[in-house]
Design an enzyme around this catalytic site. Sequence first.
Site, short mmCIF file in Angstrom:
data_model
loop_
_atom_site.label_atom_id
_atom_site.label_comp_id
_atom_site.label_asym_id
_atom_site.label_seq_id
_atom_site.Cartn_x
_atom_site.Cartn_y
_atom_site.Cartn_z
N GLY A 7 23.07 -22.81 2.15
CA GLY A 7 22.44 -21.78 3.31
C GLY A 7 23.45 -21.01 3.12
N ILE A 39 18.85 -21.11 -2.39
CA ILE A 39 18.05 -21.21 -3.09
C ILE A 39 18.48 -20.07 -3.89
CG2 ILE A 39 15.88 -19.59 -3.35
CD1 ILE A 39 14.83 -21.56 -0.71
N ASP A 58 17.41 -26.08 -5.82
CA ASP A 58 16.67 -26.68 -5.10
C ASP A 58 17.08 -28.26 -4.29
OD1 ASP A 58 13.13 -28.47 -5.33
OD2 ASP A 58 14.61 -27.87 -4.11
N ILE A 59 16.88 -28.49 -3.10
CA ILE A 59 18.46 -29.57 -2.36
C ILE A 59 17.71 -30.54 -2.23
CG2 ILE A 59 17.25 -28.67 -0.05
CD1 ILE A 59 20.94 -30.09 -1.12
N TYR A 150 8.48 -27.41 10.63
CA TYR A 150 9.43 -26.38 10.50
C TYR A 150 9.81 -27.74 11.88
CZ TYR A 150 13.88 -23.91 12.23
OH TYR A 150 14.48 -23.72 12.38
N ILE A 180 17.96 -17.54 16.46
CA ILE A 180 19.43 -16.49 16.28
C ILE A 180 19.29 -15.18 15.94
CG2 ILE A 180 22.05 -16.91 15.06
CD1 ILE A 180 21.11 -19.40 16.87
#
Length: 326
Positions: A7, A39, A58-59, A150, A180
């Site tokens: 990220g 990404i 792509d993780i 999510y 955040i």
Amino acid sequence: MKILILGGAGMIGQKLLSLILQKKEIKSKKVSEITLFDIINAPYPENSSIPIITKSGDISDPKVSNDLILSKPDIIFHLAAIVSGQAEQEFDLGWNINTRGSWGLFEAIRSQGDSYCPRVVFTSSIAVFGDKAPLTKTPQSAFLNPSTVYGISKAAGENWAQYYFTKYGLDIRSIRYPGIIGYQSMPGGGTTDYAVDIYHSAVKNEVFSCFLDSETKLPMMFMNDAVRSTIELMKSPIENINTRTSYNLAGMSFSPNEIYKEIKKSYPSFRIEYKIDFRQTIADKWPKSIDDNEARNDWGWKPKYNLTSMTFIMLEKLKEIYNKTD
Ligand code: AKB
């Protein structure tokens, strides 16, 4: 000391990078290399004195997570996630990146054997709570019945983290981020992200269109506190970490009307309008405030910023970014 930030192109990843580059050390050891994964290829300062490697992909692909672990990073910040609004509209992307991606990272670490013991910080979210949890001062151990893709994916990730700690001894620590708020880059599709966009509208002298109701209170945190909490959790001695799903974390709580009135103190002519969208349904089932006593007791967490001090910095920094002198 090798660091991997998953990220790395995101709002929090970029702030974490700048803090590490500023300190040049972490856990009082010299940082020898930083890998940024996302990404897309993450931006970084060309003049960095620390070698920076960027990787993209792509993780959720096990080949990708295995490749990221080959260099055996000592510290891994796993911030990669598709946040609430986008995950709700792209189910498969949200589940694959958030859950398969986290599981794949933990499995890639495990597959390296007992000799490889990185310290991992995995970021979860207040989204793991649903309407079965107390909405105010939501406790660490509240029942989780997340109402979003999510939240479901983050609750699954928390339980994978605990599983890999309990069964294989992986040192994975986790914090449940509230919304955040930062100025360094734009957020990406979260339910709390109105609280970033509103500052940009104020500085650009635009009417702000808010997608949440004026009185919808949500837990929030200034970026400086969020990144400090992430590093402090990572540095905490292993014996202090008593929660292996994820720690509640609190900064402040406010509604759109409250942040609007705080901004108006500096921008009296600033105006807001309300155009409620699907994210109101998400926010209605999220906590209004968080009890983070376990984080305070176990590893000394304490926020430093409130709505007033955050607003002052956000407006000053955005004026610089937009070259506004007024
Ligand atoms: C979101 O709004 O989806 C995120 C979060 C609260 O984790 N900012």
